[in-house]
Design a protein around this motif. Sequence first.
Motif, PDB file in Angstrom:
ATOM      1  N   GLU A 100       2.742   9.757  -5.257  1.00  0.00           N
ATOM      2  CA  GLU A 100       3.187  11.079  -4.839  1.00  0.00           C
ATOM      3  C   GLU A 100       4.477  11.470  -5.568  1.00  0.00           C
ATOM      4  OE1 GLU A 100       2.948  11.569  -0.568  1.00  0.00           O
ATOM      5  OE2 GLU A 100       4.384  13.235  -0.774  1.00  0.00           O
ATOM      6  N   ALA A 101       5.432  10.538  -5.623  1.00  0.00           N
ATOM      7  CA  ALA A 101       6.710  10.840  -6.292  1.00  0.00           C
ATOM      8  C   ALA A 101       6.493  11.150  -7.771  1.00  0.00           C
ATOM      9  CB  ALA A 101       7.675   9.671  -6.129  1.00  0.00           C
ATOM     10  N   CYS A 102       5.428  10.611  -8.348  1.00  0.00           N
ATOM     11  CA  CYS A 102       5.180  10.796  -9.777  1.00  0.00           C
ATOM     12  C   CYS A 102       4.096  11.842 -10.048  1.00  0.00           C
ATOM     13  CB  CYS A 102       4.800   9.464 -10.420  1.00  0.00           C
ATOM     14  SG  CYS A 102       6.056   8.195 -10.197  1.00  0.00           S
ATOM     15  N   ASP A 103       3.679  12.552  -8.995  1.00  0.00           N
ATOM     16  CA  ASP A 103       2.701  13.639  -9.126  1.00  0.00           C
ATOM     17  C   ASP A 103       1.385  13.204  -9.755  1.00  0.00           C
ATOM     18  OD1 ASP A 103       4.572  15.652  -8.156  1.00  0.00           O
ATOM     19  OD2 ASP A 103       5.573  15.424 -10.090  1.00  0.00           O
ATOM     20  N   LEU A 104       0.901  12.023  -9.434  1.00  0.00           N
ATOM     21  CA  LEU A 104      -0.419  11.632  -9.944  1.00  0.00           C
ATOM     22  C   LEU A 104      -1.500  12.389  -9.167  1.00  0.00           C
ATOM     23  CD1 LEU A 104      -0.362   7.740 -10.500  1.00  0.00           C
ATOM     24  CD2 LEU A 104       0.735   9.558 -11.814  1.00  0.00           C
ATOM     25  N   ASP A 105      -2.633  12.604  -9.817  1.00  0.00           N
ATOM     26  CA  ASP A 105      -3.778  13.176  -9.106  1.00  0.00           C
ATOM     27  C   ASP A 105      -5.062  12.615  -9.703  1.00  0.00           C
ATOM     28  OD1 ASP A 105      -4.375  14.626 -11.427  1.00  0.00           O
ATOM     29  OD2 ASP A 105      -3.165  16.332 -10.766  1.00  0.00           O
ATOM     30  N   ARG A 106      -6.198  13.138  -9.258  1.00  0.00           N
ATOM     31  CA  ARG A 106      -7.469  12.519  -9.681  1.00  0.00           C
ATOM     32  C   ARG A 106      -7.707  12.643 -11.184  1.00  0.00           C
ATOM     33  NH1 ARG A 106     -12.277  15.888  -8.454  1.00  0.00           N
ATOM     34  NH2 ARG A 106     -13.073  14.127  -7.271  1.00  0.00           N
ATOM     35  N   THR A 123      -2.871  10.013 -19.652  1.00  0.00           N
ATOM     36  CA  THR A 123      -1.844  10.984 -19.259  1.00  0.00           C
ATOM     37  C   THR A 123      -0.506  10.327 -18.919  1.00  0.00           C
ATOM     38  OG1 THR A 123      -2.572  10.878 -16.943  1.00  0.00           O
ATOM     39  CG2 THR A 123      -3.542  12.610 -18.334  1.00  0.00           C
ATOM     40  N   HIS A 124      -0.550   9.073 -18.403  1.00  0.00           N
ATOM     41  CA  HIS A 124       0.671   8.403 -17.945  1.00  0.00           C
ATOM     42  C   HIS A 124       0.698   6.963 -18.427  1.00  0.00           C
ATOM     43  CE1 HIS A 124       0.420  11.736 -15.130  1.00  0.00           C
ATOM     44  NE2 HIS A 124       1.668  11.496 -14.730  1.00  0.00           N
ATOM     45  N   THR A 125       1.870   6.479 -18.798  1.00  0.00           N
ATOM     46  CA  THR A 125       2.015   5.059 -19.068  1.00  0.00           C
ATOM     47  C   THR A 125       3.459   4.630 -18.822  1.00  0.00           C
ATOM     48  OG1 THR A 125       1.449   3.258 -20.584  1.00  0.00           O
ATOM     49  CG2 THR A 125       2.494   5.193 -21.565  1.00  0.00           C
ATOM     50  N   ALA A 126       3.694   3.318 -18.897  1.00  0.00           N
ATOM     51  CA  ALA A 126       5.017   2.771 -18.581  1.00  0.00           C
ATOM     52  C   ALA A 126       5.395   1.714 -19.605  1.00  0.00           C
ATOM     53  CB  ALA A 126       4.995   2.130 -17.188  1.00  0.00           C
ATOM     54  N   CYS A 142       3.801   0.970  -9.395  1.00  0.00           N
ATOM     55  CA  CYS A 142       4.961   1.874  -9.415  1.00  0.00           C
ATOM     56  C   CYS A 142       4.791   3.033 -10.399  1.00  0.00           C
ATOM     57  CB  CYS A 142       6.214   1.091  -9.756  1.00  0.00           C
ATOM     58  SG  CYS A 142       6.482  -0.375  -8.731  1.00  0.00           S
ATOM     59  N   PRO A 143       3.857   3.929 -10.258  1.00  0.00           N
ATOM     60  CA  PRO A 143       2.688   3.852  -9.386  1.00  0.00           C
ATOM     61  C   PRO A 143       1.594   2.978  -9.973  1.00  0.00           C
ATOM     62  CG  PRO A 143       2.762   5.991 -10.474  1.00  0.00           C
ATOM     63  CD  PRO A 143       3.957   5.225 -10.948  1.00  0.00           C
ATOM     64  N   GLY A 144       1.533   2.864 -11.301  1.00  0.00           N
ATOM     65  CA  GLY A 144       0.660   1.890 -11.936  1.00  0.00           C
ATOM     66  C   GLY A 144      -0.785   1.956 -11.485  1.00  0.00           C
ATOM     67  N   MET A 145      -1.424   0.790 -11.580  1.00  0.00           N
ATOM     68  CA  MET A 145      -2.858   0.690 -11.281  1.00  0.00           C
ATOM     69  C   MET A 145      -3.173   1.134  -9.854  1.00  0.00           C
ATOM     70  SD  MET A 145      -5.249  -2.722 -11.499  1.00  0.00           S
ATOM     71  CE  MET A 145      -5.105  -3.383  -9.841  1.00  0.00           C
ATOM     72  N   LEU A 146      -2.452   0.596  -8.890  1.00  0.00           N
ATOM     73  CA  LEU A 146      -2.792   0.906  -7.493  1.00  0.00           C
ATOM     74  C   LEU A 146      -2.494   2.364  -7.167  1.00  0.00           C
ATOM     75  CD1 LEU A 146      -1.554  -2.353  -5.698  1.00  0.00           C
ATOM     76  CD2 LEU A 146      -3.867  -1.784  -6.431  1.00  0.00           C
ATOM     77  N   GLY A 178       0.839  -1.201   0.000  1.00  0.00           N
ATOM     78  CA  GLY A 178       0.000   0.000   0.000  1.00  0.00           C
ATOM     79  C   GLY A 178       0.871   1.247   0.000  1.00  0.00           C
ATOM     80  N   PHE A 179       1.914   1.212   0.825  1.00  0.00           N
ATOM     81  CA  PHE A 179       2.847   2.340   0.870  1.00  0.00           C
ATOM     82  C   PHE A 179       3.549   2.502  -0.477  1.00  0.00           C
ATOM     83  CE2 PHE A 179       7.306   3.713   1.608  1.00  0.00           C
ATOM     84  CZ  PHE A 179       7.022   5.049   1.865  1.00  0.00           C
ATOM     85  N   ASN A 180       3.999   1.386  -1.051  1.00  0.00           N
ATOM     86  CA  ASN A 180       4.677   1.376  -2.349  1.00  0.00           C
ATOM     87  C   ASN A 180       3.849   2.167  -3.393  1.00  0.00           C
ATOM     88  OD1 ASN A 180       6.780  -0.826  -3.914  1.00  0.00           O
ATOM     89  ND2 ASN A 180       5.213   0.087  -5.183  1.00  0.00           N
ATOM     90  N   ALA A 181       2.548   1.864  -3.421  1.00  0.00           N
ATOM     91  CA  ALA A 181       1.671   2.491  -4.421  1.00  0.00           C
ATOM     92  C   ALA A 181       1.424   3.975  -4.103  1.00  0.00           C
ATOM     93  CB  ALA A 181       0.342   1.738  -4.486  1.00  0.00           C
TER      94      ALA A 181
END
Length: 546
Positions: free
Chosen positions: A227-233, A285-288, A251-255, A219-222
């Motif tokens: 946060e490190a990747c600046d994701l938001d709603r 907006t984001h992918t890996a 990472c941050p991925g789905m979770l 949970g912390f990992n996600a």
Amino acid sequence: MSTNVPTPVAPLPSGLTPWPDQDRDRYTADGYWDGRTLGRLLRDWTDSHGRRLAVVAGEERLTYRQLDQRADRMAAGLVDLGIRSGDRVVVQLSNTAAFPVLFFALARMGAIPVLTLPAHRITEIGHLARLSEAVAYVIPDEVSGFDYRELADQVRAQAPTVAHVLVDGDPGKHTALTSVDGEPREFDDPDPYDIALLLVSGGTTGVPKLIPRTHNDYGFNARASAEACDLDRDTVYLACLPVAHNFPLACPGMLGAFSVGGTVVLSPSPAPGDAFPLIEEEGVTHTALVPPLIPLWVEAAQWDTADLSSLEVLQAGGSKLSEELARAIPGALGCRVQQVFGMAEGLLNYTRTEDDEDTVAITQGRPMCADDELRIVDAAGHDVAEGETGELLVRGPYTLRGYYRAPEVNAHAFTSDGYYASGDLVRRLPSGHLIVTGRVKDTIDRNGESVSAEEVELHVQSHPDVDRCAAFGLADVDGEGQIICVAYLPVKGSEPLEVAEIRRFLIERGVAAFKLPDRLMAVDELPLTAIGKIDKKVLAQRVPTA
Ligand code: OOB
């Protein structure tokens, strides 16, 4: 590196090697571990974002509320089948809506998914099912002409504990996953300090190992990744790598996207033909991606008419991204690039939004968490001088303390004080950013000299007729050690290269004689592992005997 002292803390009955009490208390007090299970997290996200769109997969679109309800129903169905808290379930789904539903259903009722990848076959699945003594195996019916129901028959023959085969799609003689459905009810929450899921190690040698991840640490990992990747709603995350892999999963991925109320779009594959229309239609907006796939996107973007303008960040991780490709991505795809150096074992490094262009192009990022403890050591296990290259050792709030049911491996993969020996060679810049320079074991032993495969690759790659290449050692039939073999993808339309020519080219660059390739082979593709990294094991098998 190895200090041959076994890890001091014995594994729990679940197979988790726990963190020592003082670390557990510290990580909890610091708020990294918040005591919520993954099943609870979905409940909380639903409370905050219930009506928002959580999942897009093919024709299916699920809000957070719908995902939450479907997970509850499937959890009840799993219990009705006789699956209990703590049981292991081998999951091998493709990127469909069934994946998140099952993932949270298992988390809710406390069974533990063993997250395998679609490309795994009987060798890997049979081994993982036996190792985990799995009670169930969950598969798609058929993907790209491969029938997983037949694989399931082989798995059951090898792993008699597997009592249930659940199929997403046409079940044949097995059980349909859609029939795993019961009246929603509350279950006892599993222990957040214990195993939530088992990830498969990414190594390309030997049989895969299983990595226990707890509810707390994952949970912390996600969350911390988001946060490190600046994701938001407003984040729309496209999972085009197999979503059961740590990178697109958390990472941050789905979770990570769920943790901020964003939307996750599941693509059946990373091929531009699948991914580009989804980027346009869903406003991704984001992918890996793993680096070997990026040139395909760069090339396709030149002629494909899909509108990719919504894409803000392309994450690149899993293997080394060349500086050249890193610098080409923004122009070619119209987005920023973020380098990610991560491992299923835990530690994550990200380049950040505020990093300058050179840092993003040259480094593989810096650790996600202030309490990631890193050491860089020489072969004797001593810390190297700042800025020097050595093996990366790590411990921290989301890095494992022991593989699952693997006491012999654990005896040398961890130091006596709990550091995980990653096998990765890195050097650290004063800013804390890491540059990955290779693998401890990815060296070629030539006439008593240890040659870095990556160094040979960098030199050969600079030849104008070489598109990409991979260097590896082969047993020297005339001598003790190994010879240096290089497989390369020729630049389109170029003349075939002789090994003498590449040796001359490297000599002109001032490369030492013992690093020159002994054999050169042109190939039309570089074989990839299940997640898409160059597979040197397979390459070595493809070399014709001289
Ligand atoms: C990711 O995880 P795994 O477990 O499949 O593989 C981990 C290994 C690392 O130990 C390292 O050898 C290599 O893959 N690696 C990289 C790298 N990222 C991973 N090597 C060079 N540069 C990079 N950027 O591959 C993984 C897990 C989470 C996020 C991203 C990748």
